[in-house]
Design an enzyme around this catalytic site. Structure first.
Site, PDB file in Angstrom:
ATOM      1  CG  ASP A 281      40.496  40.945  44.643  1.00 41.67           C
ATOM      2  OD1 ASP A 281      40.999  41.420  45.676  1.00 41.67           O
ATOM      3  OD2 ASP A 281      41.127  40.797  43.579  1.00 41.67           O
TER       4      ASP A 281
ATOM      5  CG  HIS B 202      40.045  43.887  54.923  1.00 37.19           C
ATOM      6  ND1 HIS B 202      39.984  43.361  53.653  1.00 37.19           N
ATOM      7  CD2 HIS B 202      41.361  44.164  55.143  1.00 37.19           C
ATOM      8  CE1 HIS B 202      41.206  43.305  53.133  1.00 37.19           C
ATOM      9  NE2 HIS B 202      42.061  43.795  54.018  1.00 37.19           N
TER      10      HIS B 202
ATOM     11  CG  LEU C 108      23.810  28.975  51.548  1.00 38.45           C
ATOM     12  CD1 LEU C 108      23.955  28.639  50.077  1.00 38.45           C
ATOM     13  CD2 LEU C 108      23.960  30.483  51.752  1.00 38.45           C
TER      14      LEU C 108
HETATM   15  C1  IPE Z   1      42.456  36.513  46.379  1.00 33.53           C
HETATM   16  O1  IPE Z   1      42.610  37.885  46.383  1.00 33.53           O
HETATM   17  C2  IPE Z   1      42.249  36.013  47.766  1.00 33.53           C
HETATM   18  C3  IPE Z   1      41.001  36.395  48.419  1.00 33.53           C
HETATM   19  C4  IPE Z   1      40.023  37.081  47.897  1.00 33.53           C
HETATM   20  C5  IPE Z   1      40.863  35.940  49.764  1.00 33.53           C
HETATM   21  P1  IPE Z   1      44.059  38.564  46.346  1.00 33.53           P
HETATM   22  O2  IPE Z   1      43.817  40.034  46.314  1.00 33.53           O
HETATM   23  O3  IPE Z   1      44.876  38.043  47.463  1.00 33.53           O
HETATM   24  O4  IPE Z   1      44.639  38.028  44.978  1.00 33.53           O
HETATM   25  P2  IPE Z   1      45.831  38.564  44.061  1.00 33.53           P
HETATM   26  O5  IPE Z   1      47.049  38.559  44.883  1.00 33.53           O
HETATM   27  O6  IPE Z   1      45.475  39.946  43.592  1.00 33.53           O
HETATM   28  O7  IPE Z   1      45.878  37.602  42.921  1.00 33.53           O
HETATM   29  C1  IPE Z   2      40.099  41.050  49.164  1.00 33.81           C
HETATM   30  O1  IPE Z   2      40.401  42.384  49.006  1.00 33.81           O
HETATM   31  C2  IPE Z   2      40.168  40.582  50.604  1.00 33.81           C
HETATM   32  C3  IPE Z   2      41.320  39.725  50.922  1.00 33.81           C
HETATM   33  C4  IPE Z   2      42.188  39.256  50.089  1.00 33.81           C
HETATM   34  C5  IPE Z   2      41.491  39.378  52.322  1.00 33.81           C
HETATM   35  P1  IPE Z   2      41.897  42.887  48.872  1.00 33.81           P
HETATM   36  O2  IPE Z   2      42.395  43.168  50.256  1.00 33.81           O
HETATM   37  O3  IPE Z   2      42.700  41.949  48.083  1.00 33.81           O
HETATM   38  O4  IPE Z   2      41.697  44.262  48.096  1.00 33.81           O
HETATM   39  P2  IPE Z   2      42.559  44.824  46.874  1.00 33.81           P
HETATM   40  O5  IPE Z   2      42.620  43.740  45.852  1.00 33.81           O
HETATM   41  O6  IPE Z   2      43.895  45.178  47.418  1.00 33.81           O
HETATM   42  O7  IPE Z   2      41.788  46.012  46.406  1.00 33.81           O
HETATM   43 MG    MG Z   3      43.003  41.771  46.059  1.00 34.47          MG
END
Ligand code: IPE
Ligand code: IPE
Ligand code: MG
Length: 248
Positions: free
Chosen positions: A19, A36, A130
């Protein structure tokens, strides 16, 4: 740092909620998709470090059921990135003897993604190091409900085994059948929630929250998490005294 890890006491299965990509990009004044794109290096580092240490399973939460609700540009960008990355990374997987698997509603992904994934899974199936599990279009509730649906169908057809305990039967129908539950869950970017990840499988998992945004996550951060995990006392409902009398 690495020398502080007890190789005998490694978790068999580490799960990661990757995240913070969007915030990482925002801090740089860039579009979310830039975050990303920069997440791939972190995926590569954590995969290689896990393979080298001898961890058996690494599950990465890459796209949740709920992430479909993000702006179309971001979802399309992520799907394209997935296709181009998998193709490029087959070499890394091969060099590290990594077997790729996926969990989630893979049929909901664009056809090009499904094809790339199938190809990568096929090409790495014989690897013995792995096992890297990508959770895509995944959610814990989806996983539980699809297991329940399969069991209900078997029940209706009269093919439900009666000699297997229900808990075991249920686990055999989860997407993680035959994979041990994770001992360690890492979530980056400081968020303290599960976000519909492996709900059943995380029942007794140790949770480690890292403040690092995922694109900045490196080997040393994984080592830190493993060292922290090894300092925990996993009681599974028992008392500390009971564990000391009969150390595991
Ligand atoms: C969780 O992250 C999903 C992934 C890392 C793929 P999100 O960024 O979507 O989660 P919330 O919405 O903040 O809980
Ligand atoms: C995690 O990073 C990746 C996915 C959920 C695909 P985020 O895109 O949720 O990044 P933040 O949480 O908005 O910083
Ligand atoms: Mg996120």
């Amino acid at each position: 740092m690495k020398e502080l890890i007890d190789i005998e006491g490694l978790p068999k299965h580490v799960a990661v909620i990757m995240d913070g990509n969007g915030r990482w990009a925002k801090k740089k004044g860039a579009m979310r998709i830039f975050g990303h794109k920069n997440a791939i290096k972190a995926v590569r580092e954590v995969t290689e470090a896990s393979a080298e240490l001898g961890i058996q399973y690494l599950t990465l939460y890459a796209f949740s059921t709920e992430n479909w609700a993000r702006p179309k540009d971001e979802v399309d960008g992520l799907m394209q990135l997935l296709v181009s990355t998998i193709r490029k990374e087959i070499k890394t997987l091969t060099n590290n003897n990594v077997r790729l698997l996926t969990i989630g509603d893979i049929q909901s992904l664009p056809a090009s993604c499904q094809e790339e994934l199938q190809e990568a899974v096929r090409m790495t199936a014989h690897h013995t190091g792995l096992t890297l599990i990508l959770a895509l279009s995944y959610s814990g509730r989806w996983d539980i409900l699809s297991a329940v649906k399969q069991l209900m169908e078997a029940q209706a057809q009269g093919t439900l085994p009666t000699d297997v305990p229900l808990e075991e039967l249920f686990e055999q129908h989860l997407s993680t059948a035959n994979i041990p539950d994770p001992e360690l869950l890492i979530r980056t970017s400081g968020e303290m929630r599960i976000s519909n990840f492996l709900l059943w499988q995380l029942a007794y998992t140790e949770i480690y929250i890292s403040p690092i945004l995922w694109p900045d996550f490196r080997r040393a951060h994984l080592y830190e998490a493993l060292i922290a995990y090894q300092q925990r006392e996993r009681r599974f409902g028992k008392t500390s005294e009971q564990l000391q009398k009969h150390p595991q």
